[in-house]
Design a protein around this motif. Structure first.
Motif, PDB file in Angstrom:
ATOM      1  N   GLU A 210       0.837  -1.199   0.000  1.00 15.55           N
ATOM      2  CA  GLU A 210       0.000   0.000   0.000  1.00 15.55           C
ATOM      3  C   GLU A 210       0.873   1.250   0.000  1.00 15.55           C
ATOM      4  N   ALA A 274      -4.570   1.172  -2.748  1.00 16.01           N
ATOM      5  CA  ALA A 274      -4.254   0.544  -4.021  1.00 16.01           C
ATOM      6  C   ALA A 274      -5.494  -0.028  -4.690  1.00 16.01           C
ATOM      7  N   SER A 275      -6.503  -0.354  -3.907  1.00 18.36           N
ATOM      8  CA  SER A 275      -7.721  -0.921  -4.502  1.00 18.36           C
ATOM      9  C   SER A 275      -8.919  -0.600  -3.617  1.00 18.36           C
TER      10      SER A 275
END
Length: 275
Positions: A210, A274-275
């Motif tokens: 991250e 990141a997601s």
């Protein structure tokens, strides 16, 4: 709560004198506040005492005499307590100016204001900590939609005595633009102490892979590398740390005048999940 009442979940209500001082000075220096046609600032979820709203108003009026602060809380008992405190302020029995432009009302994420007023700043510190991470984006969007054009929602968290803090700046569109950490440099062991006080959107993201984790690892590394500068004081060590990050290509924002305060600001994209 439903549409019939204030929107949001009750907070713990923890507050204290000078707990939000680092955030106060960030607001006072912000372009959104300095250039606002109506310098109205909302202290959303001020807690069990109105002290953070009083302190914020007192600091803001040093920059703009026309600054106004409204504290909003879900709990009517907290609003009543703050209004009692305000009576003491008006009577001149506190360290605050008796004519301080402060008021209190019941409200939540809907940010109720009379007429068509829209605030320049909405400060929501330590408000989203008990929410799920999945709730954060909707909360940002809802609260930020109440802002004046060019305004900012400033949302984050801090420790109980205000020496470790972080926050994000969210404009009216609801998408963050900046992330800031603010630390008391005296006696600081490692900057990554802020990991426990990251905003809700990031606090569970301090893991390998991250971006926020990468930033904190780099920050600690450069803090350690700058240890010899401790002879000249923690501010010089911090300045060297931040300068090293910038030299490595991390898009550090602001100037040395801000860095000296123990701040580090980067674009939100530098730390976004990141997601």
């Amino acid at each position: 709560m439903g549409a019939a009442g204030p929107v949001g979940q009750p907070t713990r209500g923890t507050t204290g004198t000078n707990r939000l001082r680092r955030n106060d000075r960030w607001i006072a220096a912000s372009e959104a506040f300095r250039t606002a046609s109506d310098p109205l600032v909302i202290d959303l979820g001020f807690g069990a005492s109105g002290v953070t709203a009083f302190e914020l108003a007192q600091r803001l009026r040093r920059k703009r005499a026309d600054a106004e602060v409204i504290g909003l809380e879900l709990d009517p008992a907290r609003v009543a307590t703050a209004q009692t405190q305000l009576e003491e302020v008006r009577a001149g029995r506190t360290p605050f100016a008796a004519d301080l432009s402060v008021s209190f009302a019941r409200g939540g994420f809907e940010v109720p204001l009379p007429g068509a007023r829209r605030p320049a700043i909405i400060r929501a510190m330590n408000v989203l900590r008990q929410y799920d991470e999945s709730d954060v984006a909707d909360a940002w969007m809802r609260v930020a939609s109440r802002l004046a054009p060019g305004g900012l929602l400033i949302e984050g968290t801090c420790n109980e005595i205000g020496r470790v803090a972080s926050w994000v700046d969210v404009p009216p569109g609801g998408v963050p633009v900046r992330f800031t950490i603010a630390l008391r440099l005296a006696d600081l062991e490692h900057p990554s102490v802020v990991a426990e006080r990251l905003p809700k959107a990031l606090i569970h993201r301090n893991v390998p892979g991250e971006r926020v984790h990468d930033l904190l690892v780099a920050l600690d590394r450069e803090w350690d590398h700058a240890a010899p500068l401790s002879t000249f004081g923690p501010v010089q060590r911090w300045l060297a740390t931040v300068a090293a990050l910038k030299a490595q290509g991390i898009p550090v924002q602001g100037s040395k005048s801000r860095w000296r305060l123990g701040e580090l600001t980067v674009p939100w994209t530098t730390v976004a999940p990141a997601s």
